[in-house]
Structure formats: structure tokens, C-alpha cells
Write an enzyme that holds these catalytic residues in place. Sequence first.
Site, PDB file in Angstrom:
ATOM      1  N   ASP A   1       3.503  -1.172   1.684  1.00 13.31           N
ATOM      2  CA  ASP A   1       2.503  -0.111   1.531  1.00 13.31           C
ATOM      3  C   ASP A   1       2.741   0.769   0.297  1.00 13.31           C
ATOM      4  O   ASP A   1       3.873   1.202   0.027  1.00 13.31           O
ATOM      5  CB  ASP A   1       2.503   0.798   2.773  1.00 13.31           C
ATOM      6  CG  ASP A   1       1.949   0.092   4.015  1.00 13.31           C
ATOM      7  OD1 ASP A   1       1.104  -0.798   3.863  1.00 13.31           O
ATOM      8  OD2 ASP A   1       2.380   0.457   5.129  1.00 13.31           O
TER       9      ASP A   1
ATOM     10  N   HIS B   1       1.763  -7.348   1.808  1.00 11.22           N
ATOM     11  CA  HIS B   1       2.008  -6.162   0.975  1.00 11.22           C
ATOM     12  C   HIS B   1       3.092  -5.284   1.566  1.00 11.22           C
ATOM     13  O   HIS B   1       3.382  -5.329   2.764  1.00 11.22           O
ATOM     14  CB  HIS B   1       0.723  -5.344   0.808  1.00 11.22           C
ATOM     15  CG  HIS B   1       0.189  -4.788   2.110  1.00 11.22           C
ATOM     16  ND1 HIS B   1      -0.510  -5.544   3.025  1.00 11.22           N
ATOM     17  CD2 HIS B   1       0.281  -3.547   2.651  1.00 11.22           C
ATOM     18  CE1 HIS B   1      -0.837  -4.801   4.064  1.00 11.22           C
ATOM     19  NE2 HIS B   1      -0.356  -3.578   3.869  1.00 11.22           N
TER      20      HIS B   1
ATOM     21  N   HIS C   1       4.186  -6.729   5.098  1.00  5.95           N
ATOM     22  CA  HIS C   1       3.474  -7.050   6.333  1.00  5.95           C
ATOM     23  C   HIS C   1       2.085  -7.603   6.034  1.00  5.95           C
ATOM     24  O   HIS C   1       1.580  -7.498   4.916  1.00  5.95           O
ATOM     25  CB  HIS C   1       3.420  -5.855   7.287  1.00  5.95           C
ATOM     26  CG  HIS C   1       2.832  -4.615   6.704  1.00  5.95           C
ATOM     27  ND1 HIS C   1       3.557  -3.732   5.942  1.00  5.95           N
ATOM     28  CD2 HIS C   1       1.575  -4.107   6.751  1.00  5.95           C
ATOM     29  CE1 HIS C   1       2.792  -2.725   5.571  1.00  5.95           C
ATOM     30  NE2 HIS C   1       1.568  -2.930   6.035  1.00  5.95           N
TER      31      HIS C   1
ATOM     32  N   ARG D   1      -2.073   5.171  12.484  1.00  6.80           N
ATOM     33  CA  ARG D   1      -0.827   5.092  11.721  1.00  6.80           C
ATOM     34  C   ARG D   1      -0.387   6.458  11.212  1.00  6.80           C
ATOM     35  O   ARG D   1      -1.201   7.228  10.698  1.00  6.80           O
ATOM     36  CB  ARG D   1      -1.040   4.158  10.525  1.00  6.80           C
ATOM     37  CG  ARG D   1       0.209   3.917   9.726  1.00  6.80           C
ATOM     38  CD  ARG D   1      -0.073   3.007   8.537  1.00  6.80           C
ATOM     39  NE  ARG D   1       0.144   3.745   7.305  1.00  6.80           N
ATOM     40  CZ  ARG D   1      -0.063   3.249   6.089  1.00  6.80           C
ATOM     41  NH1 ARG D   1      -0.526   2.019   5.938  1.00  6.80           N
ATOM     42  NH2 ARG D   1       0.175   3.973   5.027  1.00  6.80           N
TER      43      ARG D   1
END
Length: 304
Positions: free
Chosen positions: A103, A101, A255, A270
Site C-alpha cells: 500500500d 501491491h 497483497h 480499513r
Amino acid sequence: MTSQHFDIKPVAGRIGAEIIGLNLSNNLSDEVISDIRKTLVEYKVIFFRGQHQLDANGQVAFARRFGEVTTAHPTVPSLPEHPEVLDLNYSKTTSRANSWHTDVTFVDRPPLGSILRALVIPPVGGDTIWANSVTAYQDLPNHLRSLADELWAVHSNAYDYATGFDLPEDVKAQRAIFTSTVYETLHPVVRVHPESGERGLFIGGFVRQFRGLSTTESDDILRLFQAYVTRPENTVRWRWQVGDVAFWDNRATQHYAVADYGNQARHVQRVTIVGDTPVGIDGKQSQAIKGDSSAYNRREAVAV
Ligand SMILES: O=C(O)CCC(=O)C(=O)O
Ligand SMILES: [Fe+2]
């Protein structure tokens, strides 16, 4: 790209470089930040080892040098004292980001990029793989490239949101709103990168359907394009160590977090930088179809 401020060591042939010689907890000069940004745009994902002095505060401060950061989010907990920091403690959940995907592409301003910091990593496994969507586009034979050039895709958050994370009450309430709201955006399949001008395949896990094609045609063509993005030549696989930091350009990559570590602990955090509205090769911009994603960017973000 070379820099007088640090060394750049590519880690794969087409994507990914390690930046050596920087301590990200220091107050870096504008020149250093500008060189980091250029390295990011060229290599698509950059890695910094041994950043043991960097804490959540420092991670947020570093991210802010590249733009506005997202705050709070509906499905993954963030640190109580730091709503900007997604606390991805996979040890505590059955959830895994193990699908390809880019993000948050269901909003009209998907993230510019994210910065991930490793706190606990299993002895073996738990790697993350990134793929270069620009070289994937270049790999397409001419006739498939022409097809991609013409297509636009509807990206949607309407999928299974069972993340399994243990959420505090306020996040549970946000999550209920988020999962009952459909966010849909029409994006060009070929996106022109706002900084490099490079063309890349802008697709990934949130694509629901290509405009004007049936679901079957759409699924088949998506699978075909995804195969170009994820072919090993276009990827880099990062073997995490505690203290590593990865920074990816979400405008030019996909990723995949490899879920091969069973019940062992894996904990990363994150921070996400708000991006701009994608532009296609005809100069047209992405268009929100459903959901108020300006509110989404301001108050919410999601981990996958
Ligand atoms: O845990 C990881 O390695 C990456 C998870 C992920 O997809 C993300 O943080 O966007
Ligand atoms: Fe992700």
C-alpha cells in the site's frame, strides 16, 4: 514466538498466523499489544476470527495502540463520523484491489500496516492473498540477490485512479487534487525491516522504474522479482468470514484482493497506521522526488 496471552496458529508455511483467544474490543494491556506486535512482525499478517463486538470505534482504538493512524483520503470514502476508517464497500463499485501491491509506496513514509475488518463477505470468493517479501528475497539465487541489493526504484501514483467509488463532494475535491498531483519516491529495492532487521524485496504495483535502467529492462526485472514474491510458497490466502480481522505488516508484504465474486456484496473497513521512512542495506533512506507526502500522511491515504 509464543505468547502467554493467546494461541498462535500458523495458517501457511511461510506467512500468516491466526491469533486465538482475544477479544479486540476489550481494553488490551500493553503486554498483550506488545505480543501482538511481535507476532505481526514474525508472521507478517495475523488474523483474528469472530470479532463481532468490534465496531469502527474499537477498530480505530486498537489501531492507535500501534502508532499514528492516517485520516481522510482522496479516492475512497471514509465513514463520516470516522475519517480514519476507509469504507471499502466493493458492492457499490466496479473497483477491485486485484493487483499485487504494497500500500501507498509512492510516498516516502508508506504505511506500517493496515487493519481490515469484514462486514459483508460473499458466500464463496472475495479472498485476500498476502505474500512474504522477506522469504521472496531469501529465495533469490545469489546473483539475483546481488542485483536486487544494488537497485533502487521509483514508486509513483501516476496510474489510473478510476476507483468507481461513489464519493461525497468533499472527497471528490480531494480526489481531484490527488489525481493531478504526482507523488514519486525513490525506495531501496531491498528494505531492512525497522523492527526485525530482516531484508525483504520492497517493490509491488507502484514501481514505475528501477533507477538507471531502461523501461524495458526495468519491466522485465520487475516481473522477475515479482514472480519470487508471488510464488505460492510465499503466500497465504485468507477465506474471510464476517467478523474476521486481518492485520498486515505493509513493510514486509504485498497483497491481492481476489475479484472472483461478480456482483455479490463485499464490504470491508480499513484503518491504516503511518509508517517510517524505509532504509536500504547501505543505511540510506528513501527520498521523496515529487509531491509533499508529509501532507499526504497527515490528511490523506489511499486504499490500494
Ligand atoms: O479488500 C481487500 O481484501 C484488500 C483491499 C486492499 O488492497 C487494501 O485494503 O489495501
Ligand atoms: Fe491494498
